[in-house]
Design a protein around this motif. Sequence first.
Motif, short mmCIF file in Angstrom:
data_model
loop_
_atom_site.label_atom_id
_atom_site.label_comp_id
_atom_site.label_asym_id
_atom_site.label_seq_id
_atom_site.Cartn_x
_atom_site.Cartn_y
_atom_site.Cartn_z
N GLY A 53 0.84 -1.20 0.00
CA GLY A 53 0.00 0.00 0.00
C GLY A 53 0.87 1.24 0.00
O GLY A 53 1.75 1.39 -0.83
N ASP A 54 0.65 2.15 0.96
CA ASP A 54 1.43 3.37 1.07
C ASP A 54 2.71 3.19 1.89
O ASP A 54 3.47 4.13 2.07
N MET A 55 2.94 2.00 2.43
CA MET A 55 4.07 1.76 3.32
C MET A 55 5.18 0.99 2.62
O MET A 55 4.94 0.27 1.66
N ARG A 56 6.40 1.14 3.12
CA ARG A 56 7.53 0.33 2.69
C ARG A 56 7.75 -0.74 3.74
O ARG A 56 7.62 -0.49 4.94
N VAL A 57 8.13 -1.93 3.31
CA VAL A 57 8.27 -3.08 4.19
C VAL A 57 9.65 -3.69 3.99
O VAL A 57 10.10 -3.83 2.85
N ILE A 58 10.32 -4.03 5.09
CA ILE A 58 11.58 -4.76 5.01
C ILE A 58 11.25 -6.23 5.25
O ILE A 58 10.73 -6.59 6.30
N VAL A 59 11.57 -7.06 4.28
CA VAL A 59 11.24 -8.48 4.36
C VAL A 59 12.37 -9.21 5.08
O VAL A 59 13.52 -9.19 4.64
N VAL A 60 12.02 -9.83 6.21
CA VAL A 60 12.99 -10.57 7.02
C VAL A 60 12.99 -12.02 6.57
O VAL A 60 11.91 -12.63 6.42
N PRO A 61 14.17 -12.62 6.35
CA PRO A 61 14.23 -14.02 5.93
C PRO A 61 13.52 -14.95 6.92
O PRO A 61 13.58 -14.73 8.13
N LYS A 62 12.84 -15.93 6.40
CA LYS A 62 12.06 -16.86 7.23
C LYS A 62 12.90 -17.53 8.31
O LYS A 62 12.43 -17.76 9.42
N ARG A 63 14.15 -17.78 8.04
CA ARG A 63 15.01 -18.46 9.03
C ARG A 63 15.22 -17.62 10.29
O ARG A 63 15.63 -18.12 11.33
N LEU A 64 14.93 -16.32 10.23
CA LEU A 64 15.11 -15.44 11.38
C LEU A 64 13.80 -15.09 12.08
O LEU A 64 13.82 -14.36 13.08
N HIS A 65 12.68 -15.60 11.63
CA HIS A 65 11.39 -15.25 12.21
C HIS A 65 11.34 -15.53 13.71
O HIS A 65 10.90 -14.70 14.49
N LYS A 66 11.78 -16.70 14.15
CA LYS A 66 11.74 -17.04 15.58
C LYS A 66 12.61 -16.11 16.40
O LYS A 66 12.26 -15.73 17.51
N LYS A 67 13.76 -15.72 15.87
CA LYS A 67 14.67 -14.83 16.57
C LYS A 67 14.02 -13.47 16.83
O LYS A 67 14.26 -12.84 17.85
N PHE A 68 13.18 -13.02 15.90
CA PHE A 68 12.58 -11.69 16.01
C PHE A 68 11.17 -11.70 16.61
O PHE A 68 10.56 -10.64 16.74
N GLU A 69 10.65 -12.86 16.99
CA GLU A 69 9.30 -12.92 17.56
C GLU A 69 9.15 -12.01 18.77
O GLU A 69 8.11 -11.38 18.96
N ARG A 70 10.16 -11.92 19.60
CA ARG A 70 10.04 -11.13 20.84
C ARG A 70 9.91 -9.63 20.56
O ARG A 70 9.52 -8.87 21.43
#
Length: 45
Positions: A15-32
């Motif tokens: 939409g009107d926003m820019r998004v930084i796509v985080v690699p799937k392998r790091l999803h658990k690390k960034f959950e917090r």
Amino acid sequence: MTEIAKFVATVSHQGDMRVIVVPKRLHKKFERYEGSQVKITIEEI
């Protein structure tokens, strides 16, 4: 708390926003951080 994570990401748009796509392998690390504001430093490679 400071944590440094280095990874290759893609800047995309949603939409009107820019998004930084985080690699799937790091999803658990960034959950917090979900729902938190974080500081992102970008370096073009």
